[in-house]
Design an enzyme around this catalytic site. Sequence first.
Site, mmCIF file in Angstrom:
data_model
loop_
_atom_site.group_PDB
_atom_site.id
_atom_site.type_symbol
_atom_site.label_atom_id
_atom_site.label_comp_id
_atom_site.label_asym_id
_atom_site.label_seq_id
_atom_site.Cartn_x
_atom_site.Cartn_y
_atom_site.Cartn_z
ATOM 1 N N ARG A 32 85.824 -11.644 -61.206
ATOM 2 C CA ARG A 32 84.510 -12.062 -60.710
ATOM 3 C C ARG A 32 84.577 -13.384 -59.944
ATOM 4 N NH1 ARG A 32 80.362 -9.544 -64.145
ATOM 5 N NH2 ARG A 32 80.985 -7.387 -63.924
ATOM 6 N N ARG A 36 77.990 -15.094 -58.532
ATOM 7 C CA ARG A 36 76.803 -15.941 -58.585
ATOM 8 C C ARG A 36 77.033 -17.421 -58.806
ATOM 9 N NH1 ARG A 36 74.190 -12.105 -62.859
ATOM 10 N NH2 ARG A 36 76.422 -12.008 -63.230
ATOM 11 N N ARG A 45 73.636 -12.909 -50.203
ATOM 12 C CA ARG A 45 72.876 -11.872 -50.917
ATOM 13 C C ARG A 45 71.384 -11.872 -50.593
ATOM 14 N NH1 ARG A 45 73.700 -9.675 -55.725
ATOM 15 N NH2 ARG A 45 71.687 -8.814 -55.144
ATOM 16 N N ASP A 81 81.555 -2.643 -57.176
ATOM 17 C CA ASP A 81 81.285 -2.517 -58.601
ATOM 18 C C ASP A 81 81.879 -1.230 -59.122
ATOM 19 O OD1 ASP A 81 79.489 -4.125 -60.630
ATOM 20 O OD2 ASP A 81 79.403 -2.013 -61.166
ATOM 21 N N TYR A 158 78.932 3.944 -69.678
ATOM 22 C CA TYR A 158 77.739 3.578 -68.896
ATOM 23 C C TYR A 158 76.872 4.799 -68.605
ATOM 24 C CZ TYR A 158 78.844 -1.312 -68.023
ATOM 25 O OH TYR A 158 79.070 -2.652 -68.183
HETATM 26 O O1 CP3 Z 1 84.907 -10.800 -57.699
HETATM 27 C C1 CP3 Z 1 85.196 -9.728 -58.279
HETATM 28 O O2 CP3 Z 1 85.728 -9.659 -59.386
HETATM 29 C C2 CP3 Z 1 84.944 -8.425 -57.540
HETATM 30 C C3 CP3 Z 1 83.680 -7.814 -57.763
HETATM 31 C C4 CP3 Z 1 83.338 -7.132 -59.063
HETATM 32 C C5 CP3 Z 1 81.983 -7.003 -59.484
HETATM 33 N N1 CP3 Z 1 81.955 -6.155 -60.554
HETATM 34 C C6 CP3 Z 1 80.832 -7.614 -58.804
HETATM 35 C C7 CP3 Z 1 79.602 -7.842 -59.575
HETATM 36 C C8 CP3 Z 1 84.128 -6.426 -59.969
HETATM 37 C C9 CP3 Z 1 85.637 -6.292 -60.059
HETATM 38 C C10 CP3 Z 1 83.235 -5.809 -60.903
HETATM 39 C C11 CP3 Z 1 83.698 -4.901 -61.978
HETATM 40 C C12 CP3 Z 1 82.762 -4.534 -63.038
HETATM 41 N N2 CP3 Z 1 81.430 -4.215 -62.928
HETATM 42 C C13 CP3 Z 1 83.139 -4.347 -64.387
HETATM 43 C C14 CP3 Z 1 84.538 -4.486 -64.940
HETATM 44 C C15 CP3 Z 1 84.899 -5.907 -65.185
HETATM 45 C C16 CP3 Z 1 84.169 -6.516 -66.350
HETATM 46 O O3 CP3 Z 1 83.387 -7.445 -66.065
HETATM 47 O O4 CP3 Z 1 84.397 -6.106 -67.485
HETATM 48 C C17 CP3 Z 1 81.989 -3.978 -65.100
HETATM 49 C C18 CP3 Z 1 81.894 -3.708 -66.596
HETATM 50 C C19 CP3 Z 1 80.925 -3.885 -64.163
HETATM 51 C C20 CP3 Z 1 79.510 -3.482 -64.426
HETATM 52 C C21 CP3 Z 1 78.601 -4.607 -64.118
HETATM 53 N N3 CP3 Z 1 78.254 -5.011 -62.849
HETATM 54 C C22 CP3 Z 1 77.942 -5.464 -65.045
HETATM 55 C C23 CP3 Z 1 78.049 -5.391 -66.546
HETATM 56 C C24 CP3 Z 1 77.192 -6.367 -64.275
HETATM 57 C C25 CP3 Z 1 76.252 -7.425 -64.777
HETATM 58 C C26 CP3 Z 1 77.050 -8.646 -65.095
HETATM 59 C C27 CP3 Z 1 76.191 -9.847 -65.268
HETATM 60 O O5 CP3 Z 1 76.789 -10.859 -65.624
HETATM 61 O O6 CP3 Z 1 74.970 -9.810 -64.975
HETATM 62 C C28 CP3 Z 1 77.442 -6.094 -62.918
HETATM 63 C C29 CP3 Z 1 76.874 -6.823 -61.775
HETATM 64 C C30 CP3 Z 1 77.837 -7.498 -60.871
HETATM 65 N N4 CP3 Z 1 78.981 -6.952 -60.395
HETATM 66 C C31 CP3 Z 1 77.676 -8.811 -60.327
HETATM 67 C C32 CP3 Z 1 78.779 -9.023 -59.513
HETATM 68 C C33 CP3 Z 1 79.059 -10.238 -58.680
HETATM 69 C C34 CP3 Z 1 76.503 -9.730 -60.577
HETATM 70 C C35 CP3 Z 1 75.200 -9.182 -60.075
HETATM 71 C C36 CP3 Z 1 74.653 -9.841 -58.806
HETATM 72 O O7 CP3 Z 1 75.331 -10.650 -58.154
HETATM 73 O O8 CP3 Z 1 73.531 -9.480 -58.439
#
Ligand code: CP3
Length: 356
Positions: A32, A36, A45, A81, A158
């Site tokens: 990540r 944010r 965004r 994602d 999920y």
């Molecule tokens: O920078 C990176 O790592 C690349 C981008 C990336 C995102 N999601 C962007 C994202 C990657 C590799 C993921 C993988 C992902 N997504 C996983 C596996 C890794 C992990 O964290 O265990 C999972 C479980 C998800 C599902 C997911 N997507 C969740 C649980 C959430 C909410 C997280 C939160 O903290 O709110 C997301 C949203 C998400 N994916 C964001 C980002 C930058 C934040 C939402 C936003 O910016 O609006």
Amino acid sequence: MASKPFPVLENDLLLRAARGEEVPHTPVWMMRQAGRYLPEYHTVREGHTFFETCRSPDLVTEITIQPTRRFPIDAAIIFSDILVIPQAMGLEVQMVPGRGPVLPEPLAGPADLKRLIKTDVSESLHYVFEAITQTRHALDGRVPLIGFAGAPWTLMAYMIEGGGSKSCDKARAWLFAEPGPSQKLLDDITEMVIAYLSRQIEAGAQFIQIFDSWAGVLAPEQFARYSLPTLRRIAAALRSDYPEIPLAVFARGAHYALEDLADSAFDVVSIDWTVDPVAARRIVGDRVTLQGNLDPATLFASPDVIRRAVRSMIDAFGANRYIANLGHGMLPAHRPEHAGVFVDAVHEISSTTKAA
Ligand code: CP3
């Protein structure tokens, strides 16, 4: 289709460390790392939902590159994602600010499997491949580009839970009460993931990571029966078609599975911060490169505390067969400067450790 050749890779430390080759200092990136905690991420965004952003190759390229401008990190990871696969299989997924992913109509039972569709990923997920190719060109060979997908078990969780869940009770119930349909669902997702990652590699991804973020809710026996075989199938398929591309797996919470994961055609096993690196190394030996595992909460401490934590992390992992990372993702409240302290500390401490 004729396409422009990609620029020559200048910094290949990530790929060399993944293959177990000597490196002058430990490569580092952060899960990540685009997100944010970066003000420039919020700027891009603005006015776009999360998934609109994921579908725009221009926005994805910009967001993917942002952390590489700030920090001397050794890799970029494509902004996307894991939930684009359930979307491509016909389920609606929304990203609700402050709450995370929501699937309004999750799979309620085996009869719902007929709601899922088989799509050609070249069409349903073409925007990811376009973004990867565009980002590879924009990176101009500075660092390798990482592609990724969710593991079948995590995606199944999920699709059944309808969003994040602490213990995935409903999805675990399927495994026991509906073993046949569970297996069918996992098999269908596995096929999609293999096609998806193959196309990512063809589009320009140079390193692949599979995220089994919900592995930790499974009993070891259930992981061995339902998750591990899918991970092995994915790794074996990619290894045979793309032998030069390093493959990494992050099975969060699956401390019990290190031995099996080290024996599964993966080059890299990523561990979360609850796993002791010395114990992990003892288990995997030099069969795989280990990746991880600083507790992301460490980045809320002072630069001195961060540097000390990095030093003990590097001492524990050892300088070889190691890629530094966090034990999970960056958090929205993190200060970008502290991520910079982390990255610099890995480079400085690992190069002096090697010189000594
Ligand atoms: O920078 C990176 O790592 C690349 C981008 C990336 C995102 N999601 C962007 C994202 C990657 C590799 C993921 C993988 C992902 N997504 C996983 C596996 C890794 C992990 O964290 O265990 C999972 C479980 C998800 C599902 C997911 N997507 C969740 C649980 C959430 C909410 C997280 C939160 O903290 O709110 C997301 C949203 C998400 N994916 C964001 C980002 C930058 C934040 C939402 C936003 O910016 O609006």
